[in-house]
Design a protein around this motif. Structure first.
Motif, PDB file in Angstrom:
ATOM      1  N   ALA A 157      36.519  61.969 110.148  1.00 36.31           N
ATOM      2  CA  ALA A 157      35.300  61.393 109.576  1.00 36.31           C
ATOM      3  C   ALA A 157      35.107  59.935 110.010  1.00 36.31           C
ATOM      4  CB  ALA A 157      35.340  61.490 108.058  1.00 36.31           C
TER       5      ALA A 157
ATOM      6  N   MET B 208      31.394  64.067 113.080  1.00 36.42           N
ATOM      7  CA  MET B 208      30.978  65.220 112.278  1.00 36.42           C
ATOM      8  C   MET B 208      29.605  65.731 112.723  1.00 36.42           C
ATOM      9  SD  MET B 208      33.498  65.785 110.424  1.00 36.42           S
ATOM     10  CE  MET B 208      34.533  65.020 111.647  1.00 36.42           C
ATOM     11  N   LYS B 209      28.690  64.828 113.076  1.00 30.34           N
ATOM     12  CA  LYS B 209      27.367  65.243 113.548  1.00 30.34           C
ATOM     13  C   LYS B 209      27.470  65.882 114.933  1.00 30.34           C
ATOM     14  CE  LYS B 209      24.471  62.141 110.885  1.00 30.34           C
ATOM     15  NZ  LYS B 209      23.401  61.159 110.910  1.00 30.34           N
TER      16      LYS B 209
ATOM     17  N   ALA C 157      28.852  69.319 114.406  1.00 28.35           N
ATOM     18  CA  ALA C 157      27.808  70.173 113.835  1.00 28.35           C
ATOM     19  C   ALA C 157      26.824  70.610 114.921  1.00 28.35           C
ATOM     20  CB  ALA C 157      27.091  69.444 112.710  1.00 28.35           C
TER      21      ALA C 157
ATOM     22  N   ASP D 141      31.887  73.857 108.350  1.00 31.91           N
ATOM     23  CA  ASP D 141      30.942  73.078 107.549  1.00 31.91           C
ATOM     24  C   ASP D 141      31.298  71.608 107.705  1.00 31.91           C
ATOM     25  OD1 ASP D 141      29.019  72.207 105.850  1.00 31.91           O
ATOM     26  OD2 ASP D 141      29.982  72.946 104.032  1.00 31.91           O
ATOM     27  N   PHE D 142      30.955  71.034 108.849  1.00 35.80           N
ATOM     28  CA  PHE D 142      31.387  69.677 109.180  1.00 35.80           C
ATOM     29  C   PHE D 142      30.693  68.610 108.350  1.00 35.80           C
ATOM     30  CE2 PHE D 142      31.803  72.159 113.177  1.00 35.80           C
ATOM     31  CZ  PHE D 142      33.183  72.268 113.136  1.00 35.80           C
ATOM     32  N   GLU D 143      29.463  68.872 107.934  1.00 36.72           N
ATOM     33  CA  GLU D 143      28.738  67.856 107.175  1.00 36.72           C
ATOM     34  C   GLU D 143      29.354  67.633 105.806  1.00 36.72           C
ATOM     35  OE1 GLU D 143      27.334  70.504 108.577  1.00 36.72           O
ATOM     36  OE2 GLU D 143      25.809  69.804 109.974  1.00 36.72           O
ATOM     37  N   GLU D 144      29.859  68.684 105.150  1.00 34.80           N
ATOM     38  CA  GLU D 144      30.353  68.573 103.781  1.00 34.80           C
ATOM     39  C   GLU D 144      31.871  68.550 103.691  1.00 34.80           C
ATOM     40  OE1 GLU D 144      28.441  68.135 101.101  1.00 34.80           O
ATOM     41  OE2 GLU D 144      26.709  68.099 102.436  1.00 34.80           O
TER      42      GLU D 144
ATOM     43  N   ALA E 227      33.758  65.134 104.785  1.00 41.45           N
ATOM     44  CA  ALA E 227      33.313  63.811 104.358  1.00 41.45           C
ATOM     45  C   ALA E 227      34.296  63.264 103.343  1.00 41.45           C
ATOM     46  CB  ALA E 227      31.921  63.912 103.752  1.00 41.45           C
TER      47      ALA E 227
END
Length: 145
Positions: A49, A63-64, A67, A128-131, A134
């Motif tokens: 992260a 992470m983006k 994704a 689920d890289f966004e959540e 983090a």
């Protein structure tokens, strides 16, 4: 469950933070072995992260980027064999989902590492890289009390 995924300098692969000891972190490898090992204060431990990729405008959090790669590959492993691909093929592939990346500062070794990490995460069932990666408030991997 909130997960912190870590890269440890000098150790291959990725690790999941399991616990914190008094003078170390206990991490578990994301590969099939799920081996637990200590990571000491002398190890260079970095949360995914906290990593970003260079672009011509501003740095994009890893992470983006992961994704975007997941969306390109429909949640499956990378279609490009990063071990056998040439530098030009790697840059073309990387540009297909992050077209504004800085071609002078992002090296082919960085792209290979990204693809390797992506494949490890997909094999471990983490997409689920966004959540899922983090960091939570107060979550600091360098806080080794």
């Amino acid at each position: 469950m909130q997960q912190t995924i870590l890269a440890i300098s000098g150790k291959p692969g990725l690790y999941k933070l399991v616990s914190r000891g008094k003078m170390n972190l206990i991490v578990e490898s994301l590969d099939a072995s799920h081996k637990r090992v200590p990571a000491f204060a002398t190890d260079r431990v970095t949360s995914l992260a906290d990593i970003a990729m260079y672009t011509y405008d501003e740095d994009v959090p890893l992470m983006k980027v992961l994704a975007a790669l997941r969306d390109k590959e429909d949640g499956k492993k990378a279609s490009l064999n990063y071990k056998k691909a040439s530098g030009a093929e790697l840059q073309e592939y990387f540009g297909s989902f992050l077209p504004e990346f800085d071609r002078e500062r992002v090296h082919t070794s960085d792209i290979k590492k990204l693809l390797q990490w992506y494949d490890i995460l997909v094999e471990a069932g983490i997409t689920d890289f966004e959540e899922s990666m983090a960091p939570t408030e107060g979550d600091n991997i360098d806080d080794r009390n």
